[in-house]
Design an enzyme around this catalytic site. Structure first.
Site, PDB file in Angstrom:
ATOM      1  N   GLY A 145       0.886  -1.175  -0.056  1.00 18.26           N
ATOM      2  CA  GLY A 145       0.035   0.060   0.084  1.00 18.26           C
ATOM      3  C   GLY A 145       0.790   1.190  -0.078  1.00 18.26           C
ATOM      4  CB  CYS A 146       3.693   2.300   2.150  1.00 18.25           C
ATOM      5  SG  CYS A 146       2.893   2.138   3.608  1.00 18.25           S
ATOM      6  CB  THR A 147       5.310   0.327  -3.068  1.00 17.90           C
ATOM      7  OG1 THR A 147       6.085  -0.371  -1.856  1.00 17.90           O
ATOM      8  CG2 THR A 147       5.633   0.346  -4.288  1.00 17.90           C
TER       9      THR A 147
END
Length: 255
Positions: A145-147
């Site tokens: 998700g952060c990527t």
């Protein structure tokens, strides 16, 4: 016998008592019946009390409850819904962050910060004076998700620049980890390292999370748009990554 003699006689010829004597006898009999009934009732009550007293006297005295030991007391609190773990007392800057959502409000001045970023430089709020600034807080570098979120903000970097808006990504990862994250995914957005959680707490992006039935303290995915005057324009909490960067850009363009 003459009529005159019969009038003076106290009894009738049949031997029955006169009317006055019959009434007194009836009253006396009724009184005796009431006294007998009352005496019988008293005897029954006394008998019941007598029968009950031996049972009470042979009953073992109730055992006095011992006070709960510390472990038992904690267990009782848990069953009542109070968690066993004690939260860390908050002091200084953390006091504002403890209340998270209520600490930072739209229209308030953005909390100042000065932190290291990828590449070895430091970044502060004053670096963006007179410009709009988007700060997106993400839980951990190089996770799915952060990527995706960091790639989306990188993809829109030129569009943000056209709207006089800078972008920063912030997590608790070390500067070295941020650099590896940047190089692996060719990210152009600056990645800030807040290992002590000072900025995360001040912006309400640090708090209680839950996963697989357990609770813990961690980064709450949050995005903050700061105006050119240094005030908070908009806060996005519990961010869903898909389409989020485009939504933030649209808000920045509308200002």
């Amino acid at each position: 016998m003459s009529k005159k003699t019969r009038k003076k006689s106290p009894n009738t010829s049949s031997g029955k008592p006169v009317r006055g004597q019959s009434i007194r006898s009836a009253k006396t009999a009724a009184s005796k019946i009431r006294r007998a009934a009352a005496s019988k009732a008293d005897n029954k009550a006394g008998k019941r009390a007598h029968n009950a007293s031996p049972k009470a006297s042979h009953k073992a005295p109730s055992k006095q409850l011992k006070p709960l030991a510390p472990r038992d007391s904690a267990l009782a609190k848990t069953e009542a819904g109070t968690p066993l773990a004690k939260k860390k007392p908050l002091t200084g800057k953390a006091d504002a962050a403890a209340v998270g959502k209520s600490a930072l409000t739209e229209g308030a001045h953005a909390p100042t910060f000065r932190l290291p970023r990828d590449g070895g430089d430091t970044v502060s709020l004053s670096n963006y004076s007179g410009k709009k600034l988007v700060v997106f807080f993400f839980p951990r570098a190089d996770t799915p998700g952060c990527t995706k979120e960091a790639i989306d903000f990188t993809r829109l970097a030129s569009a943000f620049a056209e709207s006089q808006t800078a972008t920063l990504g912030v997590s608790a990862d070390s500067p070295r980890t941020q650099e590896a994250f940047r190089d692996k995914h060719q990210l152009s957005v600056p990645l800030v390292s807040d290992e002590q959680h000072e900025m995360l707490e001040a912006y309400g992006a640090w708090g209680e999370k839950s996963m697989y039935g357990r609770t813990f303290q961690g980064i709450l995915r949050t995005t903050v748009l700061i105006g050119a005057d240094g005030r908070i324009i908009k806060i996005w909490r519990n961010v869903k990554v898909d389409g989020h960067a485009d939504e933030v850009l649209a808000t920045a363009r509308a200002l």
